[in-house]
Design a protein around this motif. Sequence first.
Motif, PDB file in Angstrom:
ATOM      1  N   LEU A 163     -39.085  32.767 -40.083  1.00  0.00           N
ATOM      2  CA  LEU A 163     -38.856  32.428 -38.830  1.00  0.00           C
ATOM      3  C   LEU A 163     -38.345  31.600 -38.290  1.00  0.00           C
ATOM      4  CD1 LEU A 163     -42.487  30.465 -38.597  1.00  0.00           C
ATOM      5  CD2 LEU A 163     -41.864  33.008 -37.477  1.00  0.00           C
ATOM      6  N   TYR A 164     -37.245  30.810 -38.717  1.00  0.00           N
ATOM      7  CA  TYR A 164     -36.206  30.283 -39.020  1.00  0.00           C
ATOM      8  C   TYR A 164     -34.933  30.948 -38.444  1.00  0.00           C
ATOM      9  CZ  TYR A 164     -31.764  26.859 -39.701  1.00  0.00           C
ATOM     10  OH  TYR A 164     -31.125  26.168 -39.709  1.00  0.00           O
ATOM     11  N   THR A 165     -34.320  31.735 -38.815  1.00  0.00           N
ATOM     12  CA  THR A 165     -33.607  32.526 -39.075  1.00  0.00           C
ATOM     13  C   THR A 165     -33.717  33.829 -37.446  1.00  0.00           C
ATOM     14  OG1 THR A 165     -34.380  34.608 -40.368  1.00  0.00           O
ATOM     15  CG2 THR A 165     -33.284  32.515 -41.176  1.00  0.00           C
ATOM     16  N   GLY A 166     -35.307  33.492 -37.340  1.00  0.00           N
ATOM     17  CA  GLY A 166     -34.793  34.647 -36.205  1.00  0.00           C
ATOM     18  C   GLY A 166     -35.816  35.989 -36.501  1.00  0.00           C
ATOM     19  N   ALA A 167     -36.123  36.036 -36.973  1.00  0.00           N
ATOM     20  CA  ALA A 167     -37.252  36.830 -38.098  1.00  0.00           C
ATOM     21  C   ALA A 167     -38.322  37.896 -37.184  1.00  0.00           C
ATOM     22  CB  ALA A 167     -36.969  36.924 -39.364  1.00  0.00           C
ATOM     23  N   VAL A 168     -38.639  39.103 -36.663  1.00  0.00           N
ATOM     24  CA  VAL A 168     -39.412  39.046 -36.093  1.00  0.00           C
ATOM     25  C   VAL A 168     -40.859  39.133 -37.197  1.00  0.00           C
ATOM     26  CG1 VAL A 168     -40.808  40.874 -34.413  1.00  0.00           C
ATOM     27  CG2 VAL A 168     -38.862  39.805 -34.083  1.00  0.00           C
ATOM     28  N   MET A 169     -41.666  38.925 -37.069  1.00  0.00           N
ATOM     29  CA  MET A 169     -42.771  38.926 -38.575  1.00  0.00           C
ATOM     30  C   MET A 169     -43.985  39.071 -38.546  1.00  0.00           C
ATOM     31  SD  MET A 169     -43.284  37.351 -41.223  1.00  0.00           S
ATOM     32  CE  MET A 169     -42.010  36.003 -41.535  1.00  0.00           C
ATOM     33  N   VAL A 170     -44.443  39.511 -38.879  1.00  0.00           N
ATOM     34  CA  VAL A 170     -46.028  40.484 -39.287  1.00  0.00           C
ATOM     35  C   VAL A 170     -46.067  40.352 -40.295  1.00  0.00           C
ATOM     36  CG1 VAL A 170     -47.341  43.152 -38.871  1.00  0.00           C
ATOM     37  CG2 VAL A 170     -45.194  42.842 -37.709  1.00  0.00           C
ATOM     38  N   THR A 171     -47.148  39.396 -40.333  1.00  0.00           N
ATOM     39  CA  THR A 171     -47.750  38.758 -41.332  1.00  0.00           C
ATOM     40  C   THR A 171     -48.991  38.547 -41.563  1.00  0.00           C
ATOM     41  OG1 THR A 171     -48.242  36.932 -43.399  1.00  0.00           O
ATOM     42  CG2 THR A 171     -47.927  37.042 -40.790  1.00  0.00           C
ATOM     43  N   ALA A 172     -50.079  39.262 -42.700  1.00  0.00           N
ATOM     44  CA  ALA A 172     -51.306  38.824 -43.363  1.00  0.00           C
ATOM     45  C   ALA A 172     -51.940  37.406 -42.651  1.00  0.00           C
ATOM     46  CB  ALA A 172     -51.707  39.418 -44.452  1.00  0.00           C
ATOM     47  N   THR A 173     -53.069  37.054 -42.856  1.00  0.00           N
ATOM     48  CA  THR A 173     -53.488  35.964 -42.338  1.00  0.00           C
ATOM     49  C   THR A 173     -53.570  34.862 -43.432  1.00  0.00           C
ATOM     50  OG1 THR A 173     -55.758  36.563 -41.298  1.00  0.00           O
ATOM     51  CG2 THR A 173     -55.363  34.990 -42.576  1.00  0.00           C
ATOM     52  N   ILE A 174     -53.137  35.224 -45.128  1.00  0.00           N
ATOM     53  CA  ILE A 174     -52.888  34.666 -46.354  1.00  0.00           C
ATOM     54  C   ILE A 174     -51.327  34.256 -45.884  1.00  0.00           C
ATOM     55  CG2 ILE A 174     -51.861  34.699 -48.615  1.00  0.00           C
ATOM     56  CD1 ILE A 174     -54.697  34.138 -47.848  1.00  0.00           C
ATOM     57  N   GLY A 175     -50.074  35.006 -45.072  1.00  0.00           N
ATOM     58  CA  GLY A 175     -48.993  34.556 -44.413  1.00  0.00           C
ATOM     59  C   GLY A 175     -49.564  33.790 -43.852  1.00  0.00           C
ATOM     60  N   ALA A 176     -50.171  33.524 -42.617  1.00  0.00           N
ATOM     61  CA  ALA A 176     -50.317  32.905 -41.822  1.00  0.00           C
ATOM     62  C   ALA A 176     -50.607  31.080 -41.703  1.00  0.00           C
ATOM     63  CB  ALA A 176     -49.938  33.409 -40.533  1.00  0.00           C
ATOM     64  N   GLU A 177     -51.175  31.432 -43.024  1.00  0.00           N
ATOM     65  CA  GLU A 177     -52.278  30.600 -43.365  1.00  0.00           C
ATOM     66  C   GLU A 177     -51.346  28.876 -43.461  1.00  0.00           C
ATOM     67  OE1 GLU A 177     -53.260  29.528 -47.850  1.00  0.00           O
ATOM     68  OE2 GLU A 177     -55.787  29.920 -47.016  1.00  0.00           O
ATOM     69  N   GLY A 178     -52.059  27.833 -43.133  1.00  0.00           N
ATOM     70  CA  GLY A 178     -51.260  26.520 -42.490  1.00  0.00           C
ATOM     71  C   GLY A 178     -50.633  26.717 -41.664  1.00  0.00           C
ATOM     72  N   ILE A 179     -50.022  27.563 -40.663  1.00  0.00           N
ATOM     73  CA  ILE A 179     -48.892  27.730 -39.626  1.00  0.00           C
ATOM     74  C   ILE A 179     -49.341  26.909 -38.356  1.00  0.00           C
ATOM     75  CG2 ILE A 179     -46.897  28.716 -39.141  1.00  0.00           C
ATOM     76  CD1 ILE A 179     -46.542  29.504 -41.460  1.00  0.00           C
ATOM     77  N   ASP A 180     -49.614  26.582 -37.680  1.00  0.00           N
ATOM     78  CA  ASP A 180     -50.560  25.745 -36.296  1.00  0.00           C
ATOM     79  C   ASP A 180     -49.960  26.826 -35.720  1.00  0.00           C
ATOM     80  OD1 ASP A 180     -52.011  24.210 -37.611  1.00  0.00           O
ATOM     81  OD2 ASP A 180     -50.530  22.450 -36.489  1.00  0.00           O
ATOM     82  N   ASP A 181     -50.867  27.527 -34.184  1.00  0.00           N
ATOM     83  CA  ASP A 181     -50.227  28.793 -33.939  1.00  0.00           C
ATOM     84  C   ASP A 181     -49.686  29.760 -33.913  1.00  0.00           C
ATOM     85  OD1 ASP A 181     -52.179  27.038 -32.048  1.00  0.00           O
ATOM     86  OD2 ASP A 181     -50.078  25.720 -31.650  1.00  0.00           O
TER      87      ASP A 181
END
Length: 93
Positions: free
Chosen positions: A16-34
């Motif tokens: 995210l810091y590099t500006g990458a467009v991200m598609v992830t699973a719920t596990i990858g988004a875990e702990g990241i608010d919003d």
Amino acid sequence: PLRYGAGVKGKVVEALYTGAVMVTATIGAEGIDDADQVMAVEDTPQEFAAAIVRLYCQPDECLEMSGKTQEYVKSRYSVESAWSVIEEDFRRS
């Protein structure tokens, strides 16, 4: 897709810091608010693939998402935001 893990994933925040467009699973988004505000979160193989294809075919949406990711990281994971949290903690004492 990340299939297992715990807490905030450093590799996701770094992307995210590099500006990458991200598609992830719920596990990858875990702990990241919003998380759903700055990345696509999909769990089934079909939804995951569809999100990738959608983003690939919509460069304007990718550009917008990229800008959001950098603002998101700056507001929540930057040195400045860490100092803000520390300052807030000291004010409570």
